[in-house]
Design a protein around this motif. Structure first.
Motif, mmCIF file in Angstrom:
data_model
loop_
_atom_site.group_PDB
_atom_site.id
_atom_site.type_symbol
_atom_site.label_atom_id
_atom_site.label_comp_id
_atom_site.label_asym_id
_atom_site.label_seq_id
_atom_site.Cartn_x
_atom_site.Cartn_y
_atom_site.Cartn_z
ATOM 1 N N GLU A 107 0.825 -1.213 0.000
ATOM 2 C CA GLU A 107 0.000 0.000 0.000
ATOM 3 C C GLU A 107 0.854 1.255 0.000
ATOM 4 O O GLU A 107 0.521 2.240 -0.658
ATOM 5 C CB GLU A 107 -0.952 -0.013 1.193
ATOM 6 N N GLU A 108 1.965 1.234 0.717
ATOM 7 C CA GLU A 108 2.900 2.372 0.686
ATOM 8 C C GLU A 108 3.429 2.581 -0.724
ATOM 9 O O GLU A 108 3.542 3.713 -1.187
ATOM 10 C CB GLU A 108 4.083 2.124 1.619
ATOM 11 N N GLN A 109 3.757 1.477 -1.399
ATOM 12 C CA GLN A 109 4.276 1.573 -2.759
ATOM 13 C C GLN A 109 3.211 2.116 -3.710
ATOM 14 O O GLN A 109 3.521 2.917 -4.595
ATOM 15 C CB GLN A 109 4.769 0.204 -3.243
ATOM 16 N N ILE A 110 1.970 1.707 -3.521
ATOM 17 C CA ILE A 110 0.886 2.190 -4.372
ATOM 18 C C ILE A 110 0.673 3.681 -4.145
ATOM 19 O O ILE A 110 0.542 4.455 -5.098
ATOM 20 C CB ILE A 110 -0.414 1.396 -4.114
ATOM 21 N N GLU A 111 0.647 4.103 -2.882
ATOM 22 C CA GLU A 111 0.418 5.506 -2.565
ATOM 23 C C GLU A 111 1.524 6.402 -3.104
ATOM 24 O O GLU A 111 1.273 7.525 -3.518
ATOM 25 C CB GLU A 111 0.275 5.697 -1.059
ATOM 26 N N SER A 112 2.748 5.906 -3.108
ATOM 27 C CA SER A 112 3.853 6.720 -3.610
ATOM 28 C C SER A 112 3.910 6.705 -5.131
ATOM 29 O O SER A 112 4.670 7.454 -5.733
ATOM 30 C CB SER A 112 5.183 6.224 -3.041
ATOM 31 N N GLY A 113 3.106 5.850 -5.760
ATOM 32 C CA GLY A 113 3.082 5.780 -7.212
ATOM 33 C C GLY A 113 4.136 4.865 -7.789
ATOM 34 O O GLY A 113 4.303 4.780 -8.992
ATOM 35 N N ALA A 114 4.855 4.162 -6.949
ATOM 36 C CA ALA A 114 5.954 3.322 -7.414
ATOM 37 C C ALA A 114 5.478 2.121 -8.215
ATOM 38 O O ALA A 114 6.178 1.655 -9.105
ATOM 39 C CB ALA A 114 6.782 2.860 -6.225
ATOM 40 N N LEU A 115 4.292 1.600 -7.941
ATOM 41 C CA LEU A 115 3.796 0.433 -8.669
ATOM 42 C C LEU A 115 3.161 0.788 -10.002
ATOM 43 O O LEU A 115 2.865 -0.072 -10.803
ATOM 44 C CB LEU A 115 2.784 -0.350 -7.829
ATOM 45 N N ASP A 116 2.965 2.057 -10.241
ATOM 46 C CA ASP A 116 2.348 2.492 -11.497
ATOM 47 C C ASP A 116 3.404 2.974 -12.486
ATOM 48 O O ASP A 116 3.143 3.839 -13.301
ATOM 49 C CB ASP A 116 1.348 3.622 -11.234
ATOM 50 N N GLY A 117 4.602 2.446 -12.366
ATOM 51 C CA GLY A 117 5.668 2.878 -13.255
ATOM 52 C C GLY A 117 6.160 4.268 -12.920
ATOM 53 O O GLY A 117 6.611 4.998 -13.781
ATOM 54 N N GLY A 118 6.056 4.658 -11.679
ATOM 55 C CA GLY A 118 6.534 5.971 -11.265
ATOM 56 C C GLY A 118 5.478 7.061 -11.370
ATOM 57 O O GLY A 118 5.763 8.216 -11.123
ATOM 58 N N VAL A 119 4.251 6.721 -11.750
ATOM 59 C CA VAL A 119 3.191 7.704 -11.858
ATOM 60 C C VAL A 119 2.581 7.907 -10.473
ATOM 61 O O VAL A 119 2.112 6.962 -9.856
ATOM 62 C CB VAL A 119 2.104 7.240 -12.855
ATOM 63 N N ALA A 120 2.601 9.124 -9.998
ATOM 64 C CA ALA A 120 2.057 9.417 -8.670
ATOM 65 C C ALA A 120 0.535 9.436 -8.713
ATOM 66 O O ALA A 120 -0.071 9.572 -9.769
ATOM 67 C CB ALA A 120 2.581 10.754 -8.181
ATOM 68 N N ARG A 121 -0.073 9.298 -7.561
ATOM 69 C CA ARG A 121 -1.523 9.361 -7.423
ATOM 70 C C ARG A 121 -1.893 10.564 -6.572
ATOM 71 O O ARG A 121 -1.136 10.993 -5.717
ATOM 72 C CB ARG A 121 -2.059 8.088 -6.773
ATOM 73 N N CYS A 122 -3.086 11.052 -6.788
ATOM 74 C CA CYS A 122 -3.617 12.170 -6.010
ATOM 75 C C CYS A 122 -3.617 11.803 -4.531
ATOM 76 O O CYS A 122 -3.899 10.664 -4.165
ATOM 77 C CB CYS A 122 -5.032 12.462 -6.498
ATOM 78 N N ARG A 123 -3.320 12.774 -3.671
ATOM 79 C CA ARG A 123 -3.231 12.505 -2.237
ATOM 80 C C ARG A 123 -4.576 12.588 -1.530
ATOM 81 O O ARG A 123 -4.681 12.290 -0.346
ATOM 82 C CB ARG A 123 -2.258 13.494 -1.597
ATOM 83 N N ALA A 124 -5.610 12.986 -2.234
ATOM 84 C CA ALA A 124 -6.935 13.130 -1.625
ATOM 85 C C ALA A 124 -7.614 11.776 -1.475
ATOM 86 O O ALA A 124 -7.189 10.781 -2.056
ATOM 87 C CB ALA A 124 -7.799 14.054 -2.481
ATOM 88 N N THR A 125 -8.679 11.773 -0.686
ATOM 89 C CA THR A 125 -9.495 10.570 -0.548
ATOM 90 C C THR A 125 -10.895 10.866 -1.072
ATOM 91 O O THR A 125 -11.342 12.011 -1.070
ATOM 92 C CB THR A 125 -9.593 10.115 0.920
ATOM 93 N N THR A 126 -11.574 9.824 -1.501
ATOM 94 C CA THR A 126 -12.924 9.991 -2.019
ATOM 95 C C THR A 126 -13.910 10.089 -0.857
ATOM 96 O O THR A 126 -13.539 9.925 0.304
ATOM 97 C CB THR A 126 -13.310 8.803 -2.915
#
Length: 156
Positions: A107-126
């Motif tokens: 989950e840490e890797q997903i949040e940092s965008g590391a699993l998406d090929g280095g693409v970051a994700r928005c820090r907000a929540t739905t």
């Protein structure tokens, strides 16, 4: 583009190595609980089967973390037959804790965008409390839908 592919492949190899360490930690914590009353050659087979299931679970978790519901339950169901009934609760606890640590790492890797090929994700929540899956604006932490959150943070 070749350099980016190389970096992505290196990161994938590094992630696999980390997940390998989680599978080994789970295995080491439960290997001595494997049924001691079976024949020695069968005992060795049980140990191999438990190790293989730990590795397969971590490999699947690394490859498909968003669609692997309850990996701890899946692993326990796969290995519980190799343990006596008196050790099942301890094995279940060890598996739950080990897989929870691996899931937290993923989950840490997903949040940092590391699993998406280095693409970051928005820090907000739905509204439902899940992380926003959109890509943030360039050099920002939030996507266009949540950019108002960044303005209020900067103004404060």
């Amino acid at each position: 583009m070749g350099a980016r592919d190389t970096v992505t492949e290196e990161y994938a190899a590094q992630l696999q190595a980390c997940m390998y360490q989680y599978s080994r930690a789970i295995y080491r914590s439960i290997k001595d609980l494997i049924d001691p009353y079976v024949a020695p050659e069968l005992h060795l087979e049980y140990r191999r089967a438990v190790l293989e299931q730990c590795e397969l679970t971590m490999e699947r978790l690394a490859k498909d973390p968003l669609y692997f519901a309850k990996p701890d339950r899946a692993l326990f169901q796969d290995i519980r037959r190799y343990f006596p009934i008196t050790a099942q609760a301890e094995v279940a606890w060890a598996v739950k804790e080990g897989v929870a640590a691996a899931v937290a790492f993923i989950e840490e890797q997903i949040e940092s965008g590391a699993l998406d090929g280095g693409v970051a994700r928005c820090r907000a929540t739905t509204r439902k409390g899940k992380p926003c899956q959109r890509t943030p604006l360039p050099e920002r932490d939030y996507c266009p839908s949540h950019q108002h959150l960044e303005r209020s943070k900067v103004a404060a």
